[in-house]
Motif scaffolding. Structure first.
Motif, PDB file in Angstrom:
ATOM      1  N   SER A 177     -25.861  40.691  -6.504  1.00  0.00           N
ATOM      2  CA  SER A 177     -26.530  41.324  -7.394  1.00  0.00           C
ATOM      3  C   SER A 177     -26.338  40.611  -8.852  1.00  0.00           C
ATOM      4  O   SER A 177     -25.377  40.278  -9.262  1.00  0.00           O
ATOM      5  CB  SER A 177     -26.343  42.609  -7.527  1.00  0.00           C
ATOM      6  OG  SER A 177     -27.109  43.421  -8.362  1.00  0.00           O
ATOM      7  N   GLY A 178     -27.541  40.221  -9.348  1.00  0.00           N
ATOM      8  CA  GLY A 178     -27.214  39.651 -10.711  1.00  0.00           C
ATOM      9  C   GLY A 178     -27.253  38.112 -10.570  1.00  0.00           C
ATOM     10  O   GLY A 178     -27.068  37.447 -11.657  1.00  0.00           O
ATOM     11  N   SER A 179     -27.342  37.662  -9.358  1.00  0.00           N
ATOM     12  CA  SER A 179     -26.866  36.325  -9.360  1.00  0.00           C
ATOM     13  C   SER A 179     -27.888  35.133  -9.515  1.00  0.00           C
ATOM     14  O   SER A 179     -27.767  33.876  -9.767  1.00  0.00           O
ATOM     15  CB  SER A 179     -26.362  35.753  -7.725  1.00  0.00           C
ATOM     16  OG  SER A 179     -27.543  36.202  -6.629  1.00  0.00           O
ATOM     17  N   GLY A 180     -29.063  35.480  -9.779  1.00  0.00           N
ATOM     18  CA  GLY A 180     -30.215  35.014  -9.846  1.00  0.00           C
ATOM     19  C   GLY A 180     -31.269  34.836  -8.847  1.00  0.00           C
ATOM     20  O   GLY A 180     -32.351  33.810  -9.132  1.00  0.00           O
ATOM     21  N   LYS A 181     -31.439  35.431  -7.779  1.00  0.00           N
ATOM     22  CA  LYS A 181     -32.454  35.221  -6.761  1.00  0.00           C
ATOM     23  C   LYS A 181     -33.862  35.615  -7.126  1.00  0.00           C
ATOM     24  O   LYS A 181     -34.705  34.957  -7.071  1.00  0.00           O
ATOM     25  CB  LYS A 181     -31.839  36.257  -5.684  1.00  0.00           C
ATOM     26  CG  LYS A 181     -30.544  35.884  -5.102  1.00  0.00           C
ATOM     27  CD  LYS A 181     -30.177  37.009  -3.754  1.00  0.00           C
ATOM     28  CE  LYS A 181     -30.317  38.495  -4.423  1.00  0.00           C
ATOM     29  NZ  LYS A 181     -29.375  38.962  -5.177  1.00  0.00           N
ATOM     30  N   SER A 182     -34.021  36.775  -7.861  1.00  0.00           N
ATOM     31  CA  SER A 182     -35.188  36.978  -8.392  1.00  0.00           C
ATOM     32  C   SER A 182     -35.796  35.989  -9.386  1.00  0.00           C
ATOM     33  O   SER A 182     -36.864  35.690  -9.430  1.00  0.00           O
ATOM     34  CB  SER A 182     -35.357  38.499  -8.925  1.00  0.00           C
ATOM     35  OG  SER A 182     -34.970  39.537  -8.157  1.00  0.00           O
ATOM     36  N   THR A 183     -35.116  35.684 -10.007  1.00  0.00           N
ATOM     37  CA  THR A 183     -35.247  34.540 -11.218  1.00  0.00           C
ATOM     38  C   THR A 183     -35.678  33.203 -10.484  1.00  0.00           C
ATOM     39  O   THR A 183     -36.763  32.885 -10.955  1.00  0.00           O
ATOM     40  CB  THR A 183     -34.099  34.198 -12.189  1.00  0.00           C
ATOM     41  OG1 THR A 183     -33.748  35.376 -12.809  1.00  0.00           O
ATOM     42  CG2 THR A 183     -34.429  33.129 -13.327  1.00  0.00           C
TER      43      THR A 183
HETATM   44  N1  LIG Z   1     -36.082  38.360 -18.806  1.00  0.00           N
HETATM   45  C1  LIG Z   1     -34.676  38.431 -18.961  1.00  0.00           C
HETATM   46  N2  LIG Z   1     -33.984  38.629 -19.876  1.00  0.00           N
HETATM   47  C2  LIG Z   1     -32.831  38.398 -19.872  1.00  0.00           C
HETATM   48  N3  LIG Z   1     -31.805  38.292 -18.954  1.00  0.00           N
HETATM   49  C3  LIG Z   1     -32.684  38.348 -17.607  1.00  0.00           C
HETATM   50  C4  LIG Z   1     -33.787  38.378 -17.669  1.00  0.00           C
HETATM   51  N4  LIG Z   1     -34.462  38.438 -16.024  1.00  0.00           N
HETATM   52  C5  LIG Z   1     -33.116  38.155 -15.596  1.00  0.00           C
HETATM   53  N5  LIG Z   1     -31.947  38.241 -16.410  1.00  0.00           N
HETATM   54  C6  LIG Z   1     -30.500  38.393 -16.223  1.00  0.00           C
HETATM   55  O1  LIG Z   1     -30.411  37.263 -15.234  1.00  0.00           O
HETATM   56  C7  LIG Z   1     -29.492  37.567 -14.268  1.00  0.00           C
HETATM   57  C8  LIG Z   1     -29.986  37.410 -12.712  1.00  0.00           C
HETATM   58  O2  LIG Z   1     -30.925  38.149 -12.708  1.00  0.00           O
HETATM   59  P1  LIG Z   1     -31.847  38.366 -11.233  1.00  0.00           P
HETATM   60  O3  LIG Z   1     -32.686  39.709 -11.153  1.00  0.00           O
HETATM   61  O4  LIG Z   1     -32.471  37.023 -11.047  1.00  0.00           O
HETATM   62  O5  LIG Z   1     -30.682  38.690 -10.212  1.00  0.00           O
HETATM   63  P2  LIG Z   1     -30.800  39.014  -8.627  1.00  0.00           P
HETATM   64  O6  LIG Z   1     -29.911  37.976  -7.971  1.00  0.00           O
HETATM   65  O7  LIG Z   1     -32.134  38.989  -8.292  1.00  0.00           O
HETATM   66  O8  LIG Z   1     -30.262  40.483  -8.465  1.00  0.00           O
HETATM   67  P3  LIG Z   1     -30.656  41.552  -7.760  1.00  0.00           P
HETATM   68  O9  LIG Z   1     -29.996  41.322  -6.273  1.00  0.00           O
HETATM   69  O10 LIG Z   1     -29.877  42.768  -8.080  1.00  0.00           O
HETATM   70  O11 LIG Z   1     -31.983  41.917  -7.464  1.00  0.00           O
HETATM   71  C9  LIG Z   1     -28.866  38.673 -14.589  1.00  0.00           C
HETATM   72  O12 LIG Z   1     -27.692  39.118 -15.209  1.00  0.00           O
HETATM   73  C10 LIG Z   1     -30.053  39.402 -15.489  1.00  0.00           C
HETATM   74  O13 LIG Z   1     -29.537  40.289 -16.070  1.00  0.00           O
END
Ligand SMILES: Nc1ncnc2c1ncn2[C@@H]1O[C@H](COP(=O)(O)OP(=O)(O)OP(=O)(O)O)[C@@H](O)[C@H]1O
Length: 222
Positions: A40-46
């Protein structure tokens, strides 16, 4: 077909620029089936947002079907997204007041396709996902698995270059989740390119390979 070269993505948090994706090099081949995993938070959604043309990289290059996405403005980006990307979400994101078939028609409305062709293509897509008998149901009268099938049909109608699925089984029970993964596997065998974010190793097992994201970097590609 899909290529990221040295892609980074940062966000401004207050006055600080916070890096979220770093030096991402990735190629997604036509017809492939990939899982994207990581804490979680590693950047997958980004990463999915960049791949899905919902957001631009901060630096680096994104090539989609030979087009350099990185240089496009928001309107051009939206056009490319509608043409080339199909999305599937954990919570289905169906419009509750529209029937299954009307939901499936929506991406074709945005693409300017006429009514008759829309209806034919939406019918065919709903048949492909096994919902020919449910075309006129509202989302609330469908089970979770059926809702996700409608969403999959909607993702297919513009014949996208890639389907991006963010936790598509996250809201489903184990049996329904397996059915949805069987369906996606079948579509992939018919030629659809699919990338799926998941936390569940059993879901990733349906795919051909897994891309791991850790602290904003790709750490391994099997
Ligand atoms: N618009 C934004 N502004 C600032 N920080 C952001 C933004 N979008 C994402 N982040 C940060 O980028 C990091 C990665 O977020 P992301 O949602 O890509 O993680 P993830 O791997 O998809 O997590 P999860 O499995 O919990 O959904 C997190 O620390 C988040 O707080």
């Amino acid at each position: 077909m899909i290529k990221l070269n040295n892609v980074t993505k940062s966000f401004m948090v207050g006055t600080e620029e916070t890096p979220v994706l770093m030096d991402i090099n990735l190629e997604i081949a036509e017809g492939s089936f990939s899982a994207i995993m990581g804490p979680s938070g590693s950047g997958k959604s980004t990463l999915m947002n960049v791949l899905g043309c919902l957001d631009q990289p901060s630096s680096g290059e994104y090539l989609l079907n030979g087009e350099n996405v990185t240089v496009l403005d928001d309107i051009q980006l939206a056009k490319l997204r509608n043409k080339y990307i199909g999305f599937i979400f954990q919570q289905f994101h169906l419009l509750p007041r529209l029937t299954a078939i009307k939901n499936v028609e929506l991406p074709m409305v945005y693409a300017g396709i006429g009514k008759k062709e829309r209806e034919e293509r939406a019918h065919y897509a709903l048949e492909r996902v096994g919902l020919a008998e449910r075309v006129n149901y509202l989302p609330n009268s469908l089970s979770g698995g059926q809702k996700q099938r409608v969403a999959i049909a909607r993702s297919l109608v513009n014949e996208p270059t890639i389907i991006l699925a963010d936790e598509p089984t996250g809201a489903l029970d184990t049996k329904t989740s397996a059915d949805i993964m069987e369906l996606l596997t079948g579509l992939n065998k018919e030629g659809t390119t699919i990338a799926i974010v998941t936390h569940e190793p059993e879901v990733a097992e349906y795919t051909e390979h897994t891309i791991f994201v850790r602290d904003g970097r790709l750490v391994e590609k099997l």
